[in-house]
Design a protein around this motif. Sequence first.
Motif, mmCIF file in Angstrom:
data_model
loop_
_atom_site.group_PDB
_atom_site.id
_atom_site.type_symbol
_atom_site.label_atom_id
_atom_site.label_comp_id
_atom_site.label_asym_id
_atom_site.label_seq_id
_atom_site.Cartn_x
_atom_site.Cartn_y
_atom_site.Cartn_z
ATOM 1 N N ALA A 170 -5.808 -2.727 -2.169
ATOM 2 C CA ALA A 170 -5.621 -1.308 -1.875
ATOM 3 C C ALA A 170 -6.794 -0.487 -2.343
ATOM 4 C CB ALA A 170 -4.367 -0.807 -2.560
ATOM 5 N N ASP A 185 -7.323 5.122 -3.850
ATOM 6 C CA ASP A 185 -6.533 4.491 -2.797
ATOM 7 C C ASP A 185 -6.656 5.376 -1.556
ATOM 8 O OD1 ASP A 185 -4.503 3.688 -1.078
ATOM 9 O OD2 ASP A 185 -3.284 2.924 -2.736
ATOM 10 N N PHE A 198 -5.822 5.079 1.549
ATOM 11 C CA PHE A 198 -4.643 5.254 2.426
ATOM 12 C C PHE A 198 -3.728 6.344 1.870
ATOM 13 C CE2 PHE A 198 -0.138 4.301 3.078
ATOM 14 C CZ PHE A 198 -0.063 4.471 4.456
ATOM 15 N N VAL A 199 -3.435 6.263 0.576
ATOM 16 C CA VAL A 199 -2.525 7.237 -0.041
ATOM 17 C C VAL A 199 -3.150 8.624 -0.050
ATOM 18 C CG1 VAL A 199 -1.399 7.897 -2.212
ATOM 19 C CG2 VAL A 199 -1.290 5.537 -1.422
ATOM 20 N N ASN A 258 -5.599 5.745 -8.108
ATOM 21 C CA ASN A 258 -5.356 4.372 -7.645
ATOM 22 C C ASN A 258 -4.141 3.744 -8.341
ATOM 23 O OD1 ASN A 258 -5.861 2.139 -6.047
ATOM 24 N ND2 ASN A 258 -7.217 1.173 -7.548
ATOM 25 N N PHE A 311 -0.751 4.590 -7.131
ATOM 26 C CA PHE A 311 0.456 4.897 -6.361
ATOM 27 C C PHE A 311 1.420 3.724 -6.403
ATOM 28 C CE2 PHE A 311 3.027 5.184 -2.505
ATOM 29 C CZ PHE A 311 3.497 6.481 -2.617
#
Lengths: 403, 64
Positions: A5, A19, A21-22, A327, A329
């Motif tokens: 991730a 992260d 994506f988050v 980082n 999540f």
Amino acid sequence: MAEAAAIQAGASHPGWQIDRFVVTTALAGFALVGGLVWLETAPFMVVLFAIGTVLGMALYHGAFGFTAGWRNLVVKKRGAGMRAQLLLFGLSSLIMVPMLHSQAGLIGAVAPVGTSLVVGSFLFGIGMQLGGGCGSGTLFTVGAGNIRMVVTLVFFIVGTVIGSMHLPWWLDQPGFDPVPLVNTLGVSGAIIAQLVGLGLVAWWVNRIERRAHGSIQRNELLWKSQSHGVLRTLVSGRWPFTWAILILAAGNALTLAISGAPWSITFAFNVWGAKALEAVGVNMSQFEFWTWDYPAIALKDSVLTHIPSVMNFGLLLGAMLAAGLANKFNEASRNRPEARQFMAAVVGGLLLGYGARLGFGCNIGALFSGIASASLHAWIWFACAFAGSLIGIRLRPFFRLPN
Amino acid sequence: MQRAYSRTRILLALGVILVLIMADHLNSPTFAFNSGQGNVQTALMQRDESACAPCGAPCPSTRD
């Protein structure tokens, strides 16, 4: 299939990972909900939404948990978290009490004092330790992806709705009207009395820590992160308590100035739960609570026009963004909780919700905003919730929760 | 380092929340007002200055 991730953010900051994506999802959610609020309501609601987002980031990056702060004092005899809360209350009192009494149209977080308040805040205190968070703590940990806290939040909402059905009965038990300290002591007198009160609590906290450890760790007074530079700490945490204190105090004062009332969280849970019941055919107007002007109008209209709801949406997304930037999540859910821990979330959530409704709010709406409004009920809430918390801490081992 | 979550679940959860918000909003007086429908009372500034608590509860002294 799981995949890595963490993606290196930049070569200039070795080891600094976010992260993506988050972070991207949180920013997209921010743009989408913010855009909807902008299109359908008014610009000041977008500002409140943004304030909610910053508050969510501050709570996550500052690890500003009321629940853990209280538990650390009781179990580990360490008082930094508790002293940080007291500093926050003192600073907000200095800013917001004069605001409330110098500008027309601002309404403080005052509430009746009586059986409902005592029982509600005591139950809330037990729920805090079993559920794993207070109102703000539950929201920001859900935003950061904690699965157990999602269960707590769902049952928090259920508890507030049950509490709303019972609140009229509780209000008929012994009690009296709100007691704004300003009415008897004046603005300066109320601020001084509150600062003395907070100082006495701080003295008691220090005494506990000094007796157990021989000295006091002044972590709440640190201005700089001990591990990273200012920019990296600002973006990816963890913030020193002082940063979180300043942001939370400024956020509550801005909320008061813009919306006309201080920051609150749990009434939104009430509205969400009642709307869900109405959606499945329950007529909420059969319950007295939902015939009162403010709850009735909040139930009828869109959540996008409801200030606590909009700020809560911001808080959730802010915590998600902060967790992505750190980082971390869903990091708390990496080890799947046991069945008993989920049971604690159910019981804790119900107690939190029922207690918040009877006690006129949570650590934010009743305690933080209550003291910032110089209301007597906030002090009683503080004492009763702390007493309840002592019970909750004792119950935690039964639910296999670490102390 | 392994990711601690499923991307699909995150997007699904956020999608469900967005759908619920939209469903609530599309059935609200504010949306009707914004769509040009008159005689609709919206509640942008939802405050009750006569209430005794932030949740809108009345004062104990006013209860029968």
